[in-house]
Design an enzyme around this catalytic site. Structure first.
Site, PDB file in Angstrom:
ATOM      1  N   GLN A 256      -2.171  11.095  12.266  1.00 23.62           N
ATOM      2  CA  GLN A 256      -2.646   9.860  12.915  1.00 23.62           C
ATOM      3  C   GLN A 256      -2.343   9.823  14.413  1.00 23.62           C
ATOM      4  O   GLN A 256      -2.881   8.975  15.118  1.00 23.62           O
ATOM      5  CB  GLN A 256      -2.008   8.632  12.247  1.00 23.62           C
ATOM      6  CG  GLN A 256      -2.367   8.462  10.782  1.00 23.62           C
ATOM      7  CD  GLN A 256      -3.838   8.116  10.557  1.00 23.62           C
ATOM      8  OE1 GLN A 256      -4.561   7.726  11.484  1.00 23.62           O
ATOM      9  NE2 GLN A 256      -4.297   8.270   9.328  1.00 23.62           N
TER      10      GLN A 256
ATOM     11  N   ASP B  68       4.237  15.097  11.030  1.00 19.63           N
ATOM     12  CA  ASP B  68       2.891  14.887  10.523  1.00 19.63           C
ATOM     13  C   ASP B  68       2.118  14.165  11.635  1.00 19.63           C
ATOM     14  O   ASP B  68       2.346  12.982  11.898  1.00 19.63           O
ATOM     15  CB  ASP B  68       2.967  14.039   9.247  1.00 19.63           C
ATOM     16  CG  ASP B  68       1.595  13.603   8.750  1.00 19.63           C
ATOM     17  OD1 ASP B  68       0.608  13.755   9.491  1.00 19.63           O
ATOM     18  OD2 ASP B  68       1.521  13.088   7.619  1.00 19.63           O
TER      19      ASP B  68
ATOM     20  N   HIS C 132       2.719   9.144   4.244  1.00 18.82           N
ATOM     21  CA  HIS C 132       1.560   9.378   3.390  1.00 18.82           C
ATOM     22  C   HIS C 132       2.034  10.223   2.200  1.00 18.82           C
ATOM     23  O   HIS C 132       2.993  10.988   2.327  1.00 18.82           O
ATOM     24  CB  HIS C 132       0.543  10.155   4.230  1.00 18.82           C
ATOM     25  CG  HIS C 132      -0.776  10.351   3.571  1.00 18.82           C
ATOM     26  ND1 HIS C 132      -1.018  11.399   2.715  1.00 18.82           N
ATOM     27  CD2 HIS C 132      -1.936   9.654   3.654  1.00 18.82           C
ATOM     28  CE1 HIS C 132      -2.267  11.341   2.311  1.00 18.82           C
ATOM     29  NE2 HIS C 132      -2.848  10.289   2.856  1.00 18.82           N
TER      30      HIS C 132
ATOM     31  N   LYS D 297     -10.049  13.539  11.429  1.00 18.88           N
ATOM     32  CA  LYS D 297      -9.622  12.238  11.950  1.00 18.88           C
ATOM     33  C   LYS D 297      -9.764  12.174  13.467  1.00 18.88           C
ATOM     34  O   LYS D 297      -9.320  11.232  14.109  1.00 18.88           O
ATOM     35  CB  LYS D 297      -8.166  11.970  11.560  1.00 18.88           C
ATOM     36  CG  LYS D 297      -7.959  11.780  10.059  1.00 18.88           C
ATOM     37  CD  LYS D 297      -6.519  11.458   9.767  1.00 18.88           C
ATOM     38  CE  LYS D 297      -6.160  11.629   8.309  1.00 18.88           C
ATOM     39  NZ  LYS D 297      -6.761  10.653   7.418  1.00 18.88           N
TER      40      LYS D 297
ATOM     41  N   CYS E  92      -2.685   5.658   0.212  1.00 17.01           N
ATOM     42  CA  CYS E  92      -1.876   6.862  -0.102  1.00 17.01           C
ATOM     43  C   CYS E  92      -0.463   6.698   0.443  1.00 17.01           C
ATOM     44  O   CYS E  92       0.128   7.652   0.969  1.00 17.01           O
ATOM     45  CB  CYS E  92      -2.517   8.127   0.450  1.00 17.01           C
ATOM     46  SG  CYS E  92      -4.182   8.385  -0.121  1.00 17.01           S
TER      47      CYS E  92
HETATM   48  N1  C6P Z   1      -4.774   9.521   5.648  1.00 17.23           N
HETATM   49  C1  C6P Z   1      -5.923   7.414   5.373  1.00 17.23           C
HETATM   50  O1  C6P Z   1      -6.879   6.720   5.027  1.00 17.23           O
HETATM   51  P1  C6P Z   1      -5.724  14.989   4.958  1.00 17.23           P
HETATM   52  O2  C6P Z   1      -6.291  14.189   3.806  1.00 17.23           O
HETATM   53  O3  C6P Z   1      -5.013  16.222   4.468  1.00 17.23           O
HETATM   54  O4  C6P Z   1      -6.684  15.227   6.067  1.00 17.23           O
HETATM   55  O5  C6P Z   1      -4.600  14.043   5.628  1.00 17.23           O
HETATM   56  C2  C6P Z   1      -3.559  13.537   4.861  1.00 17.23           C
HETATM   57  C3  C6P Z   1      -2.750  12.584   5.681  1.00 17.23           C
HETATM   58  C4  C6P Z   1      -1.467  12.956   6.052  1.00 17.23           C
HETATM   59  N2  C6P Z   1      -0.716  12.170   6.819  1.00 17.23           N
HETATM   60  C5  C6P Z   1      -1.149  10.998   7.277  1.00 17.23           C
HETATM   61  C6  C6P Z   1      -0.255  10.180   8.158  1.00 17.23           C
HETATM   62  C7  C6P Z   1      -2.426  10.560   6.933  1.00 17.23           C
HETATM   63  O6  C6P Z   1      -2.865   9.396   7.399  1.00 17.23           O
HETATM   64  C8  C6P Z   1      -3.249  11.353   6.104  1.00 17.23           C
HETATM   65  C9  C6P Z   1      -4.603  10.902   5.676  1.00 17.23           C
HETATM   66  C10 C6P Z   1      -6.050   8.913   5.320  1.00 17.23           C
HETATM   67  O7  C6P Z   1      -4.882   6.918   5.804  1.00 17.23           O
HETATM   68  C11 C6P Z   1      -6.671   9.370   4.040  1.00 17.23           C
HETATM   69  S1  C6P Z   1      -5.652   9.079   2.633  1.00 17.23           S
END
Ligand code: C6P
Length: 414
Positions: free
Chosen positions: A208, A205, A127, A231, A371
């Protein structure tokens, strides 16, 4: 209470939004859970109860409400520690989300430890929040950012990791435990093992992975771990950064302000104990408390039951979707190595057009680059559609998604 099989019928009753009709009375089919999940009454009620009955700042005052608020806030930290098998709850830092967690590491540990000529290794399926902070840091320090590539099955090529490690210049390897586009589950323990052998720090990270499978941070043995509450049924604006204590103790603060200090004098300040040194200002108290209810909810179902439900559903979806004429599905073939995320393209119709047409049927999927533009380049596509599942999704939801694609075919005469 731990249940072995998950009852979507009962679960769905807890989510008021799932009773909603959208687009001229179509029942909502929510398939954008990798982006954010819906919230059960238990989480909504916990937030509302906090504001109605306990609202007060934390760690600052001695009156009854302040004590209640502090206790509930700190209880979440304990709960997270138990949920992820973290030994020291002082290693759990509340942040706004995965993005802030990774930036915190880049700005504090990164600025202190990354020097000119060093290498930071990430992967092609990250991401943006696990790429951009490292690009910024590498530019500032004259370091290099390198990528572990993926094979055509959507898996990381660990030989790439080995050749970077062999240079002796790698300081950090950072990767997602589950890809938000391909659903690939990384071979995290193996990556961390190889990095440890080379004396290299690792950041995982877990944005997910934590919502969808059992994660044991102690066993994983990484150095930094990041994830977001929203999430996993929790509210937006809350996330966690976990850092191994020996490292956390050496890190300079991220933000300066209230609660992160012990003593402030005109020209000198000393820092508060961990983890408060990294939690400057009034935190997102209500949502941290809401997050607690989300963890309870997931724990009551059981992470193994959640994972099994998603394996069953994803297997069903992959079988059914692969029979649809004109569909291209991306990612890992082996169901046990992927989460409930299916990225696809339909003929050569732009994903935004597909998503707009199926939205008229009440189907919510994400379209775009998710992203993950580095991955889009690797896949040689500008964008994809993405259906992602959670505990309340059913086989009927999958059937409706597939049926809705017929509308796209009709409109485009495919
Ligand atoms: N992915 C998606 O639709 P935040 O926005 O900080 O809560 O998470 C960022 C983020 C970081 N790593 C991974 C693997 C992610 O999937 C995400 C967020 C969402 O896939 C929103 S872009």
């Amino acid at each position: 209470m731990q249940t072995s099989a998950l009852s979507t019928e009962n679960i769905r009753k807890d989510f008021p939004i799932l009773q909603r009709m959208v687009r001229d009375g179509k029942p909502l089919v929510y398939l954008d859970n990798a982006s954010t999940t819906q919230k059960p009454n238990q989480v909504i009620d916990a937030i509302s109860d906090y504001y109605k009955n306990h609202n007060a700042n934390v760690h600052r005052a001695v009156y009854a409400l302040a004590e209640e608020s502090t206790e509930a806030y700190e209880k979440t930290r304990e709960k997270i520690s138990k949920f992820l098998n973290i030994k020291n709850k002082e290693e759990v830092i509340f942040v706004r989300g995965t993005t802030e967690a990774i930036n915190l590491v880049a700005y504090t540990w990164g600025r202190q430890n990354i020097k000119k000529g060093d290498i930071i290794v990430t992967t092609e399926y990250e991401h943006h929040s696990n790429i951009v902070p490292w690009q910024l840091l590498a530019k500032e320090k004259g370091a290099k950012l390198e990528y572990i590539g993926i094979n055509d099955n959507g898996e990381l090529i660990l030989d790439h990791l080995d050749s970077y490690l062999e240079t002796g210049k790698v300081k950090l390897v950072t990767f997602s435990q589950m890809s938000n586009v391909l659903g690939t589950i990384s071979n995290s323990e193996e990556i961390i093992k190889r990095c440890k052998k080379a004396g290299v720090k690792t950041l995982v990270d877990g944005a997910q992975s934590v919502p969808h499978m059992k994660v044991d941070i102690e066993k994983l043995d990484c150095d930094f771990f990041a994830f977001s509450a929203h999430k996993m049924l929790g509210p937006t604006g809350v996330g966690v950064l976990w850092v191994r204590k020996e490292i956390l103790e050496t890190m300079p603060p991220f933000h300066g302000g209230g609660d992160m200090i012990r003593e402030v004098h005109k020209y000198e300040t000393t820092w508060n104990d961990l983890p408060y040194k990294f939690e400057a200002g009034t935190p997102n108290i209500a949502d941290v408390i809401g997050f607690s209810a989300a963890i309870d909810y997931l724990s009551n179902i059981g992470m193994d039951a959640i994972r099994q439900h998603e394996i069953d559903l994803t297997k069903y979806a992959l079988e059914k979707m692969s029979q649809v004429k004109g569909i291209t599905i991306y990612g890992v073939k082996d169901i046990l190595n992927r989460g409930g995320v299916i990225s696809f393209n339909f003929h050569d119709v732009h994903p935004h057009d597909v998503a707009t047409i199926i939205d008229r049927e009440g189907i919510a999927v994400r379209s775009g680059h998710h992203c993950a533009q580095v991955l889009m380049e690797r896949l040689n596509v500008a964008a994809t559609n993405r259906a992602s599942f959670y505990i309340y999704n059913t086989k009927e939801d999958v059937d409706k998604l597939i049926k809705s694609l017929e509308k796209v075919s009709e409109l485009y005469k495919l």
